[in-house]
Scaffold this motif. Structure first.
Motif, PDB file in Angstrom:
ATOM      1  N   GLN A  23       0.861  -1.169   0.000  1.00 42.56           N
ATOM      2  CA  GLN A  23       0.000   0.000   0.000  1.00 42.56           C
ATOM      3  C   GLN A  23       0.899   1.222   0.000  1.00 42.56           C
ATOM      4  O   GLN A  23       1.797   1.333   0.827  1.00 42.56           O
ATOM      5  CB  GLN A  23      -0.891   0.016   1.232  1.00 42.56           C
ATOM      6  CG  GLN A  23      -1.890  -1.101   1.247  1.00 42.56           C
ATOM      7  CD  GLN A  23      -2.740  -1.053   2.501  1.00 42.56           C
ATOM      8  OE1 GLN A  23      -2.563  -0.199   3.368  1.00 42.56           O
ATOM      9  NE2 GLN A  23      -3.666  -1.975   2.602  1.00 42.56           N
ATOM     10  N   HIS A  44     -15.801   6.095  -3.797  1.00 46.59           N
ATOM     11  CA  HIS A  44     -14.633   6.723  -3.169  1.00 46.59           C
ATOM     12  C   HIS A  44     -13.750   7.218  -4.307  1.00 46.59           C
ATOM     13  O   HIS A  44     -13.380   6.444  -5.192  1.00 46.59           O
ATOM     14  CB  HIS A  44     -13.897   5.701  -2.303  1.00 46.59           C
ATOM     15  CG  HIS A  44     -12.749   6.267  -1.550  1.00 46.59           C
ATOM     16  ND1 HIS A  44     -11.711   5.499  -1.092  1.00 46.59           N
ATOM     17  CD2 HIS A  44     -12.445   7.537  -1.155  1.00 46.59           C
ATOM     18  CE1 HIS A  44     -10.842   6.249  -0.452  1.00 46.59           C
ATOM     19  NE2 HIS A  44     -11.270   7.487  -0.479  1.00 46.59           N
ATOM     20  N   VAL A  70     -13.003  14.446   2.222  1.00 41.20           N
ATOM     21  CA  VAL A  70     -12.359  13.977   3.446  1.00 41.20           C
ATOM     22  C   VAL A  70     -11.369  15.034   3.923  1.00 41.20           C
ATOM     23  O   VAL A  70     -10.501  15.473   3.168  1.00 41.20           O
ATOM     24  CB  VAL A  70     -11.631  12.632   3.205  1.00 41.20           C
ATOM     25  CG1 VAL A  70     -10.867  12.197   4.445  1.00 41.20           C
ATOM     26  CG2 VAL A  70     -12.629  11.561   2.769  1.00 41.20           C
ATOM     27  N   GLU A  80      -9.391  13.476  -1.438  1.00 43.37           N
ATOM     28  CA  GLU A  80     -10.307  12.339  -1.548  1.00 43.37           C
ATOM     29  C   GLU A  80     -11.700  12.745  -1.138  1.00 43.37           C
ATOM     30  O   GLU A  80     -11.888  13.671  -0.347  1.00 43.37           O
ATOM     31  CB  GLU A  80      -9.819  11.125  -0.772  1.00 43.37           C
ATOM     32  CG  GLU A  80      -9.856  11.242   0.713  1.00 43.37           C
ATOM     33  CD  GLU A  80      -9.337   9.980   1.410  1.00 43.37           C
ATOM     34  OE1 GLU A  80      -9.830   8.877   1.125  1.00 43.37           O
ATOM     35  OE2 GLU A  80      -8.450  10.126   2.249  1.00 43.37           O
ATOM     36  N   ARG A 129      -8.136  11.561   7.856  1.00 40.68           N
ATOM     37  CA  ARG A 129      -8.453  10.153   8.059  1.00 40.68           C
ATOM     38  C   ARG A 129      -8.280   9.848   9.544  1.00 40.68           C
ATOM     39  O   ARG A 129      -7.269  10.176  10.126  1.00 40.68           O
ATOM     40  CB  ARG A 129      -7.526   9.270   7.240  1.00 40.68           C
ATOM     41  CG  ARG A 129      -7.764   9.432   5.772  1.00 40.68           C
ATOM     42  CD  ARG A 129      -6.784   8.631   4.963  1.00 40.68           C
ATOM     43  NE  ARG A 129      -7.545   8.077   3.860  1.00 40.68           N
ATOM     44  CZ  ARG A 129      -7.441   6.840   3.434  1.00 40.68           C
ATOM     45  NH1 ARG A 129      -6.581   6.025   3.971  1.00 40.68           N
ATOM     46  NH2 ARG A 129      -8.184   6.433   2.440  1.00 40.68           N
ATOM     47  N   TRP A 133     -15.928  11.006  -0.675  1.00 41.17           N
ATOM     48  CA  TRP A 133     -16.923   9.949  -0.739  1.00 41.17           C
ATOM     49  C   TRP A 133     -18.134  10.574  -1.410  1.00 41.17           C
ATOM     50  O   TRP A 133     -18.557  11.673  -1.049  1.00 41.17           O
ATOM     51  CB  TRP A 133     -17.266   9.427   0.648  1.00 41.17           C
ATOM     52  CG  TRP A 133     -16.159   8.591   1.204  1.00 41.17           C
ATOM     53  CD1 TRP A 133     -15.136   8.999   2.009  1.00 41.17           C
ATOM     54  CD2 TRP A 133     -15.930   7.206   0.950  1.00 41.17           C
ATOM     55  NE1 TRP A 133     -14.291   7.945   2.283  1.00 41.17           N
ATOM     56  CE2 TRP A 133     -14.769   6.826   1.642  1.00 41.17           C
ATOM     57  CE3 TRP A 133     -16.600   6.238   0.202  1.00 41.17           C
ATOM     58  CZ2 TRP A 133     -14.262   5.532   1.608  1.00 41.17           C
ATOM     59  CZ3 TRP A 133     -16.106   4.949   0.184  1.00 41.17           C
ATOM     60  CH2 TRP A 133     -14.946   4.611   0.881  1.00 41.17           C
ATOM     61  N   ASN A 153      -8.132   3.798   9.359  1.00 43.20           N
ATOM     62  CA  ASN A 153      -7.959   3.276   7.997  1.00 43.20           C
ATOM     63  C   ASN A 153      -7.527   1.816   8.077  1.00 43.20           C
ATOM     64  O   ASN A 153      -6.353   1.509   8.142  1.00 43.20           O
ATOM     65  CB  ASN A 153      -6.924   4.110   7.233  1.00 43.20           C
ATOM     66  CG  ASN A 153      -6.810   3.662   5.792  1.00 43.20           C
ATOM     67  OD1 ASN A 153      -7.744   3.120   5.218  1.00 43.20           O
ATOM     68  ND2 ASN A 153      -5.653   3.886   5.207  1.00 43.20           N
ATOM     69  N   ARG A 154      -8.502   0.922   8.078  1.00 37.83           N
ATOM     70  CA  ARG A 154      -8.214  -0.517   8.065  1.00 37.83           C
ATOM     71  C   ARG A 154      -8.479  -1.017   6.661  1.00 37.83           C
ATOM     72  O   ARG A 154      -9.453  -0.619   6.034  1.00 37.83           O
ATOM     73  CB  ARG A 154      -9.127  -1.250   9.043  1.00 37.83           C
ATOM     74  CG  ARG A 154      -8.876  -0.886  10.465  1.00 37.83           C
ATOM     75  CD  ARG A 154      -9.729  -1.760  11.390  1.00 37.83           C
ATOM     76  NE  ARG A 154      -9.572  -1.337  12.750  1.00 37.83           N
ATOM     77  CZ  ARG A 154     -10.502  -0.710  13.444  1.00 37.83           C
ATOM     78  NH1 ARG A 154     -11.674  -0.454  12.922  1.00 37.83           N
ATOM     79  NH2 ARG A 154     -10.267  -0.322  14.670  1.00 37.83           N
ATOM     80  N   THR A 155      -7.651  -1.873   6.197  1.00 34.39           N
ATOM     81  CA  THR A 155      -7.880  -2.425   4.873  1.00 34.39           C
ATOM     82  C   THR A 155      -8.515  -3.786   4.993  1.00 34.39           C
ATOM     83  O   THR A 155      -8.209  -4.558   5.890  1.00 34.39           O
ATOM     84  CB  THR A 155      -6.564  -2.541   4.075  1.00 34.39           C
ATOM     85  OG1 THR A 155      -5.675  -3.351   4.825  1.00 34.39           O
ATOM     86  CG2 THR A 155      -5.967  -1.170   3.837  1.00 34.39           C
ATOM     87  N   ARG A 168     -10.295   9.697  -5.537  1.00 40.12           N
ATOM     88  CA  ARG A 168      -9.030  10.356  -5.180  1.00 40.12           C
ATOM     89  C   ARG A 168      -8.568  11.160  -6.386  1.00 40.12           C
ATOM     90  O   ARG A 168      -8.632  10.682  -7.510  1.00 40.12           O
ATOM     91  CB  ARG A 168      -7.955   9.336  -4.838  1.00 40.12           C
ATOM     92  CG  ARG A 168      -8.133   8.693  -3.514  1.00 40.12           C
ATOM     93  CD  ARG A 168      -6.848   7.955  -3.151  1.00 40.12           C
ATOM     94  NE  ARG A 168      -6.863   7.598  -1.771  1.00 40.12           N
ATOM     95  CZ  ARG A 168      -6.593   8.406  -0.760  1.00 40.12           C
ATOM     96  NH1 ARG A 168      -6.238   9.635  -0.984  1.00 40.12           N
ATOM     97  NH2 ARG A 168      -6.650   7.999   0.477  1.00 40.12           N
ATOM     98  N   ASP A 222       1.144   5.383   0.120  1.00 39.70           N
ATOM     99  CA  ASP A 222       0.423   6.581   0.541  1.00 39.70           C
ATOM    100  C   ASP A 222       0.018   7.341  -0.713  1.00 39.70           C
ATOM    101  O   ASP A 222       0.883   7.765  -1.497  1.00 39.70           O
ATOM    102  CB  ASP A 222       1.329   7.438   1.423  1.00 39.70           C
ATOM    103  CG  ASP A 222       0.655   8.701   1.916  1.00 39.70           C
ATOM    104  OD1 ASP A 222      -0.497   8.978   1.536  1.00 39.70           O
ATOM    105  OD2 ASP A 222       1.302   9.419   2.697  1.00 39.70           O
TER     106      ASP A 222
END
Length: 145
Positions: free
Chosen positions: A53, A105, A135, A64, A138, A66, A141-143, A107, A55
């Motif tokens: 992942q 979502h 946003v 970003e 944050r 929603w 932030n869990r994936t 970006r 950044d």
């Protein structure tokens, strides 16, 4: 899948580059036993892939939002996927319950590029309107796999 498999997966989620020996030291197995379990979990489709992942800000995608997407009439998920896949700023989209048809979502580099991407979504056939939330920071932030 047993408790040891679950623990191995938890450790790999934290760091997919962990050495099998290091994982084994935590779960009480040899490196080769951990490797066999990981190979089995891969073969069974429990573990789908190993990835990194990055950044998004380092890639210039620090803005970003929603976005709730509202359609005219009935629009199939296949059609929504086609519309949204054509917009590179869309990083996630899913159909949802409630008054919106989908949640998206996005970006982008900055607000002007986000606005252009939103306009590409808004002018798509069957899209009635959108409602956006940018946003600010944050918090968690869990994936998910």
């Amino acid at each position: 899948m047993d408790a040891i498999d679950s623990r191995i997966i938890d450790l790999l989620k934290r760091n997919a580059r962990s050495a099998y020996g290091d994982i084994g030291a935590v779960v009480g197995l040899s490196a080769s036993a951990v490797k066999r379990r990981v190979d089995r979990l891969l073969a069974e489709g429990v573990i789908r892939s190993f990835t990194i992942q990055v950044d998004p800000a380092t890639e210039g995608m620090s803005t970003e939002a929603w976005v709730e997407l509202f359609c005219r009439g009935t629009v199939s998920p296949t059609e929504l996927r086609r519309i949204l896949s054509a917009v590179p700023e869309v990083v996630y989209a899913g159909t949802v319950t409630g008054s919106a048809d989908a949640i998206v979502h996005m970006r982008s580099r900055d607000i002007p590029s986000l606005e252009l991407a939103l306009e590409r979504v808004r002018v798509a056939p069957n899209v009635d309107h959108t409602r956006s939330a940018i946003v600010l920071s944050r918090l968690v932030n869990r994936t998910a796999g």
